[in-house]
Every structure is written in C-alpha cells, then in structure tokens.
Scaffold this motif. Structure first.
Motif, mmCIF file in Angstrom:
data_model
loop_
_atom_site.group_PDB
_atom_site.id
_atom_site.type_symbol
_atom_site.label_atom_id
_atom_site.label_comp_id
_atom_site.label_asym_id
_atom_site.label_seq_id
_atom_site.Cartn_x
_atom_site.Cartn_y
_atom_site.Cartn_z
ATOM 1 N N ASP A 1 94.315 81.964 48.593
ATOM 2 C CA ASP A 1 94.794 83.344 48.520
ATOM 3 C C ASP A 1 95.005 83.748 47.047
ATOM 4 O O ASP A 1 95.460 82.932 46.230
ATOM 5 C CB ASP A 1 96.109 83.413 49.291
ATOM 6 C CG ASP A 1 96.805 84.741 49.156
ATOM 7 O OD1 ASP A 1 96.480 85.639 49.945
ATOM 8 O OD2 ASP A 1 97.640 84.871 48.228
ATOM 9 N N LYS B 1 104.082 89.453 52.532
ATOM 10 C CA LYS B 1 104.221 90.831 53.031
ATOM 11 C C LYS B 1 105.424 90.957 53.949
ATOM 12 O O LYS B 1 106.135 91.965 53.933
ATOM 13 C CB LYS B 1 102.949 91.241 53.798
ATOM 14 C CG LYS B 1 101.788 91.570 52.879
ATOM 15 C CD LYS B 1 100.757 92.445 53.578
ATOM 16 C CE LYS B 1 99.781 93.014 52.560
ATOM 17 N NZ LYS B 1 98.374 92.852 53.021
ATOM 18 N N GLU C 1 99.644 85.231 52.388
ATOM 19 C CA GLU C 1 99.715 86.689 52.228
ATOM 20 C C GLU C 1 100.634 87.312 53.277
ATOM 21 O O GLU C 1 101.509 88.143 52.970
ATOM 22 C CB GLU C 1 98.308 87.307 52.314
ATOM 23 C CG GLU C 1 98.313 88.759 51.917
ATOM 24 C CD GLU C 1 96.983 89.471 52.154
ATOM 25 O OE1 GLU C 1 96.003 88.808 52.590
ATOM 26 O OE2 GLU C 1 96.937 90.678 51.913
#
Ligand code: 26Y
Length: 816
Positions: free
Chosen positions: A717, A762, A758
């Motif tokens: 990522d 978030k 990710e």
C-alpha cells in the motif's frame, strides 16, 4: 499514642472480621503503631478470608455430587481482595480503614497463573459458576512463578520472574491431600485367573502432588467454590535421607529439585506449541492428580461406575489436559478392572473439549518417543483408542482410504506425533468453539472430517463472556452505580440482559452528562497512572485509543503502530493551523511477548521507539501521544478497560477465536475498531453496526489473498510504503532493528497488514470525525453498553450446563 486514623483502621478491621487489636497484632506479628498499607492489606485480607471459610466449608459439605470439574493449565485470577469484599457485600464496611481503600487493594499481587485469554476465561467462569450456585471445582497447577513480569528497558522487553507466593492469604495447603504420580518405568503384562490380560505400569519415578485450595466466592450468594492447585514435591518427603546420610548430598538435593521443578513455572507461550518434555510432565502430573482426586471422591459415594458421567462432568480447557482421557481409561481398565468398552463409554460421556484456536502452530502434538519414555502405558492406551476409532471410521467410510490417515490420532511423520486435538475430540461427547465464526471454522477446516464421522451434533458453540462483577462493578464502580440508580438496584450484575433498560436513557441529557463525566474520570485515572509510570503527560480530553493483549503477529499490533506512524507523518506534513484542527489522540499499547518470540519483541521495541520520538516532538504536542504500558495484567486491565474511547481488536480475519477484551471495553462505554473476526461479529449483531467501526478483508477471502501473495508477490500500500521509508530512514532509531518487521510484510504478508492498511487508516479517520460530535458519540456508547447483556460469562455457564454438562444449580440453604 495510636494516631486517630489507625484507631479507626483497627475498629474497621473488627467490623470486618478481627475480634480485637491483639488479634490483628498477633495475626500480622506487627504492632498497630507501625501499621502501613502492606499491613492493612494483610489484615483486611486475612479478615475476609476468615469470613469466606465459613461459607466455603458449608458449600463443600453440601455439594457432594453432580459436580463439574474444570481442568485448565491456566487460571488468570488477578487480585482477590476487592472481589471478595464485593461478593460478600462488605466493601462498604472496609472502605475507610484510615487508608485509601484503593491503596490497600493495590498492595496485592496478581495471581497471574495464565498467559492471556484462555486463562482469564477460566477465571471468569469460576466467578460465574459460584455466583450461579453451580457445584464446581477448578483444577490447576500451583506455579511458583506465574507469567513473568515485564520491564521495558531502553525500549526492549526484559522478563523478570514473578515470585508471588511470599504472602498469599488466599491459599490453604491441604497437607492431608496428596497423590503420588508416576513417570517413566515400563509396562508388565500377565494373564489373571480368568485369562484376562492385565497391564501393570511399574518401576517408575514417583513425584508427590500436594493440594492447595483457593476459595472462590460467588456474588451475593453464600456459595463458595474451590480451586484446587497442585504443587509438586519429591515423593519421600523432604529428602532421600538414605542418600543424604550416605554422603550423596548432591544427588538427594538434585532429586528434590527435579520434583519441584514440575510445578515451578508457567510456560509463557500462548498460541505456539514447543513440545518441551517438562511441559508434558506438567500436563500429566496435574491431570493425574486431579483425576485421582475426582475418582477418590466418587468411590466414597459407593455408586456404580456407570453413574460416573451422571455425577461428574469434566471440561477440558483446550487440549492441555487431554492426557486426562487416557488416564481415566487407564484407571478404569487397569486399576478398577472394567472392560475396555464399558470404560470408554464412561470416559467419552464424562469429557467435553473446548477449542480456542484454529491456527496450526498452536495445535498441540507430542512425539511418540517422548510419550513412550515418560508414559509408556498411556501410549499403549492412546494406540488402542486410535485402533478402535480407525476401525469405526473404516467401517463407516470404506471407500475413503485417505480419511484414515487424515483423522488418525497418530500422525505418520518422523518421529510420529500424537495429535492432541484429535484425541480430545475422540474422547469427548461434545466439542465447542468460543464464538460463532470460530465454531463454524473448526467444523469446516481443521475438524471437518470429524463432523462427517460423528455428525453435526457433537460440535457446538458457546460464545465467550466475561464476569460483570469484576469487569463492570469492580473495575468501574461509578458506572455500575449510575446504572443501578436507573435500574433500581444491582440485579443487572446477575442478569446482565437487564442492561437493555438503559437504552431509554441514551437521549437523556442528564444521563449522558453523568456517563460522560464517568468516562472522563476514568480517563483521568489512567492518565495519572501513565504519568506516574512513564512520566508522559497525556490529556484526558484526547481520544484514548487502546490495544492491550498478548503481542502476536496475528493480533496485528504491527498494523496499529504502522497506522500511528502514518498519522505522525501526516501531522508533520501539516501547518500548525491544520494540526490544531486535528482530533488529539493518545495511542496506548500494552501486552507481553513470549520470551522467545522475536517478532513480537520487535513490535514492542518499535512502539517504544515511536513513543520516544513522537512524545518528545515539540511540533506535535497533544495532537499525538504514544504510550506503552509496562507489564499489562488483570489488575491493570481494571484501570485500562474503563478508560477507552476506542479499543483495537484487529486480528487478521479468521484468526482470533473470540477475544474477550473486546467485551470488557464495550461494557465499559468504549467503542471498537475491529475486523470481522471472533466475537466482534456477534458484538456487532447485538449492539448494531452503526455502533462499531469494522474494516478489513473477510475470513473467507484471506486464503485467496495469501495465495495471490505467493504467486504474484505482495502489493505494498502507498501509505504503508511511506511508513516503511520513514522507518528505514532511521527516524525511530537504527532501522536494522525493525527490518524483520517490514520484511515479513514485503515478503509474504501472511497477516495481511498491507492488504488491510488503507481501510484501517480510513476507518481511523472516520473515528476522528465521529468523535467530534460528542453527543452522537455518547448516544452510540450508551446504546452499546445497554446491548452487551449477551456477553456475560453467566450466559456461557448456563449454556455449558444445559448443552454439555446436564447439571442444575444447587442453592445452599441460608443459615442452614
Ligand atoms: C500449546 C500452548 C503453547 C498454548 C498455550 C496457551 C496454546 C494456546 C494458549 C492460549 C490460548 C489462548 O489464550 N487463546 C485465546 O482464548 C480466548 C478464550 O477463549 C479467546 O478469546 C482468544 O481468542 C484466544 O486467542
């Protein structure tokens, strides 16, 4: 002249059990003139202990049968005094001893005879069994050293022995209860007068098991159950005097030490099987002593053997006590002369087996040569159990030849290995997992063939729970009091589903305010503790984000600390104005790494180094603090669990069997960030998906992603790459120290750190957003607390009692 407050102190002691000042002074061999907190603890503990003994004796006299026995190598009890006072209902009496009660309670050392979740679950179950008036005993080992104490020195974990027995008022040595346990030796066969072959296990080495009993008081009931812990001693008393006299001092001391070594220390691994001989010795020592004790009591009843499973249910806490299965078969066949099938029928109907993991590295296997050497007769019995079992499988599935090698209790490897989980399944009438997803997973993966063989009904689920006495009332007295004020009393502590009534107050302004104030006070208490122990000041108004549990790659503390670094980099890139707008956070970690678990130790080191950098960065201030709490244990959890806004339960989907701290945090008014794993799933179902922050790949997809890693490489990522770059730049000290950590992600990423990164970050952003709206946040937390009723350990015990043990509570007659 005795100072006033100390006069009050012993007056209160009188109320709680001491008859007079002399009593106090003689018990403690100490004058009241120099009564400090240690003495106040000693005095109070001894007074309460005396009170418990009366109820304990009554309980043990009246509960002769229909017993459950819980065999567990681990009982993570924590402290006893506070719990005893609350359960007996005398906390108020003892409250002002002239000392602060918290300080007196704080003197007690944790009884830390366990690693983590499995051991704490056993302790919660003991509390529930007593509180619900079930006649039940726990059987464990009296380790001289429990789980090590963790010190953090220069950012590294250092293990220090936990010698906890120098003052332990909660145990009673039973000098009259001893069992001789045999090891090694050989098996001699002969035919008796009826031509029946008899096996005699002889010429072994004998070690004596001594019983130590610990009273387990129920809440608001006189029922006081027993936890019996076995301690090992050389068989011939203190020394082998003959050897001693004939000048073989060293040998005689050596024999004694060898015997005492068996119960000397708890193995600090959780979820990693190492197959050490001493651990096998511990297992047999404790299983054999416990079974001997159970059988001895049963024989006193003069009942027929076929009654045994109706009188006694034995629950195996994971496979650690599995040797109890061949041991009971041995007692019945070799010692009591029952025929094989009759004996086996009794064995199977007596045992139930609880599985706590699907991970291959945690499944116990013992090598055949080792068992042959240590327990020659048991190996024969295990082979015979396997023979009968495989014959049955062959008859039932004549076409499936591979089935036999797949399910065989003996793995045909070199050396051959005994698969303890398979032995536990074959020797039990019920097998359960500890959360729905986990129970489904065991049926479709590791135990799939056994479902075909035995049918669905042998496999069941009992989702874990926690005792609300310790984890709400004791850890968070103010919240307990607030709830009681709305519910008209403390009945909810014994029927946690009553909590649903506080849903009605989720929109009540006053209630919300009170709830919020309590959370703030609990966060302040933790902030003070952090200041005292680490020197770092944290702001109680910041968002407290907590992950405390054993350090393990599958639990993914590495994901958390990478996320923290990601946040730190983002904050560094902001202007001071932007930074001011960010939600301030305190990231709190705690937990022990097994001493030989290199990767876990690297994680601890990284957390500490990140803390050192971030906490001293003047640009950052309150925006981010990173704390590692040293020596996480049960009593520390009682301070930590009430103080979270968010707690992290972020294991790779399909790896955490249940988790129980997830329940503790929500019950105390904190929300969860978590994966769809273990009990998180059922917590979501109960409290509503709008009240939990879930993220990440699902269990059903994990294998495919790993497969992809193998064939296509790992996709790192972008955000995670920046984190790795920062680590490699030396921002947190010499980057070599952390290369193992970053390399495993790059090479295999078995735990899906990159794949979930990710979504994880978030989700944390959306938590910041949600936390800004404090009214909405309070609404969520109150609803979540109100809906946690399902997760009481009382419900677990009722399910076990009905589905597995077939037993009813036995209430004591008050003052009878
Ligand atoms: C074989 C040996 C080294 C071993 C020793 C300890 C293997 C496992 C363990 C401990 C396992 C354990 O604590 N398991 C946890 O049990 C909890 C109670 O059911 C679960 O909530 C948690 O998910 C699980 O990891």
């Amino acid at each position: 002249e005795i100072p006033d407050e100390q006069k009050t102190a012993w007056k209160k002691h009188t109320a709680s059990g001491f008859k007079n000042k002399e009593d106090f002074e003689t018990t403690l061999a100490r004058s009241l003139y120099n009564c400090d907190e240690g003495a106040a603890y000693g005095g109070t503990a001894l007074a309460f202990r005396d009170r418990l003994i009366i109820d304990w004796n009554k309980t043990q006299q009246s509960h002769t049968f229909a017993d459950q026995k819980h065999l567990s190598l681990e009982f993570l009890m924590g402290r006893a005094l506070d719990n005893a006072m609350l359960n007996v209902g005398l906390k108020d009496v003892a409250r002002d001893l002239g000392f602060r009660m918290e300080d007196v309670i704080g003197i007690e050392r944790d009884a830390a005879l366990g690693n983590g979740g499995l051991g704490r679950l056993a302790a919660c179950f003991l509390d529930s069994l007593a509180s619900l008036d079930y006649p039940a005993w726990g059987y464990g080992l009296r380790y001289r050293y429990g789980i090590f104490k963790q010190e953090i020195i220069n950012g590294y974990q250092v293990e220090v022995p936990d010698y906890w027995l120098d003052f332990n008022p909660w145990e009673f040595p039973r000098h009259d209860v001893t069992v001789d346990i045999q090891f090694y030796g050989n098996v001699r066969k002969y035919n008796d007068d009826n031509g029946r072959q008899v096996s005699v296990w002889e010429n072994g080495e004998i070690v004596t098991a001594n019983a130590y009993d610990v009273p387990i008081p129920g809440y608001n009931t006189p029922t006081t159950n027993n936890l019996r812990l076995w301690s090992s001693k050389a068989a011939s008393g203190e020394f082998d005097f003959q050897k001693f006299n004939s000048g073989e001092y060293e040998q005689s001391v050596h024999d004694q030490m060898r015997a005492e070594t068996i119960s000397a220390v708890l193995y600090p691994n959780d979820n990693l099987d190492r197959g050490k001989e001493l651990r096998l010795k511990q297992q047999y020592f404790w299983c054999a002593a416990s079974l001997h004790d159970i059988v001895r009591r049963f024989k006193k009843s003069k009942k027929a053997w076929k009654e045994f499973p109706n009188q006694i249910a034995i629950q195996l806490n994971d496979t650690h006590p599995t040797l109890a299965i061949p041991e009971l078969q041995r007692i019945l066949v070799d010692n009591e002369g029952l025929d094989w099938d009759t004996a086996w029928n009794i064995v199977v109907n007596t045992f139930g087996y609880t599985n706590h993991t699907v991970m291959a590295e945690a499944l116990e296997k013992w090598s055949v040569p080792l068992i042959q050497h240590l327990l020659p007769r048991h190996l024969e019995i295990i082979y015979e159990i396997n023979l009968h079992f495989l014959q049955y499988v062959e008859r039932t599935f004549p076409k499936d030849r591979d089935m036999l090698s797949r399910v065989s209790i003996v793995e045909e490897s070199n050396p051959k290995m005994i698969r303890m989980a398979f032995l536990a399944i074959v020797g039990s009438h019920k097998v359960n997992g500890v959360a729905e997803l986990h129970s489904d997973l065991i049926k479709t993966t590791i135990f799939k063939d056994f479902v075909k063989i035995y049918g669905q009904d042998k496999f069941t689920n009992v989702t874990n729970g926690i005792t609300p006495r310790r984890w709400l009332h004791q850890a968070n007295p103010k919240l307990s009091e607030l709830i009681a004020s709305k519910l008209g009393g403390y009945d909810f502590l014994k029927d946690l589903t009553l909590l649903h009534k506080i849903e009605a107050y989720a929109d009540d302004k006053q209630f919300r305010k009170a709830f919020q104030d309590i959370k703030y006070a609990n966060k302040t208490r933790l902030a003070n503790y952090i200041k005292e122990t680490t020197g770092v000041s944290v702001n109680p108004a910041a968002l407290f984000d907590i992950q405390v549990k054993r350090i393990h790659e599958y639990k993914r503390q590495q994901l958390n600390i990478f996320g923290v670094i990601h946040r730190y980099l983002a904050l560094k890139a902001m202007s001071p104005e932007e930074r001011k707008k960010m939600q301030p956070r305190v990231s709190i970690f705690g937990g022990k790494a097994a001493p030989g678990y290199w990767m876990a130790k690297c994680i601890i080191h990284l957390v500490n180094e990140v803390g050192r950098v971030v906490n001293n960065d003047p640009e950052i201030g309150d925006a981010l603090k990173v704390i590692f709490i040293e020596d996480y244990n049960v009593s520390k959890c009682e301070i930590i669990a009430p103080a979270s806004d968010i707690s992290e339960h972020i294991s790779t989907a399909g790896t955490e069997a249940s988790g129980t701290s997830n329940m503790k945090f929500v019950l105390n008014g904190g929300l969860i960030i978590g994966t769809c794993d273990g009990a998180n799933i059922e917590i979501t179902r109960e409290i509503g998906e709008e009240n939990i922050f879930l993220f990440g790949n699902l269990a059903e997809d994990v294998e495919d992603i790993r497969h992809q890693h193998t064939y296509e490489g790992v996709l790192i990522d972008d955000g995670l790459q920046k984190v790795f770059d920062a680590i490699h730049s030396g921002m947190f000290g010499h980057s070599d120290e952390f290369s193992a950590l970053t390399n495993t992600v790059v090479n295999h990423d078995h735990w899906l750190t990159s794949a979930d990164f990710e979504a994880y970050c978030k989700t944390h952003d959306s938590i910041d957003e949600a936390f800004k709206d404090q009214e909405a946040w309070l609404h969520k937390t109150i609803l979540a607390v109100a809906r946690m009723g399902f997760f009481t350990a009382d419900r677990c015990i009722e399910e076990y009692a009905e589905m597995i043990w077939n037993v009813e509570p036995q209430k004591l007659k008050q003052n009878g």
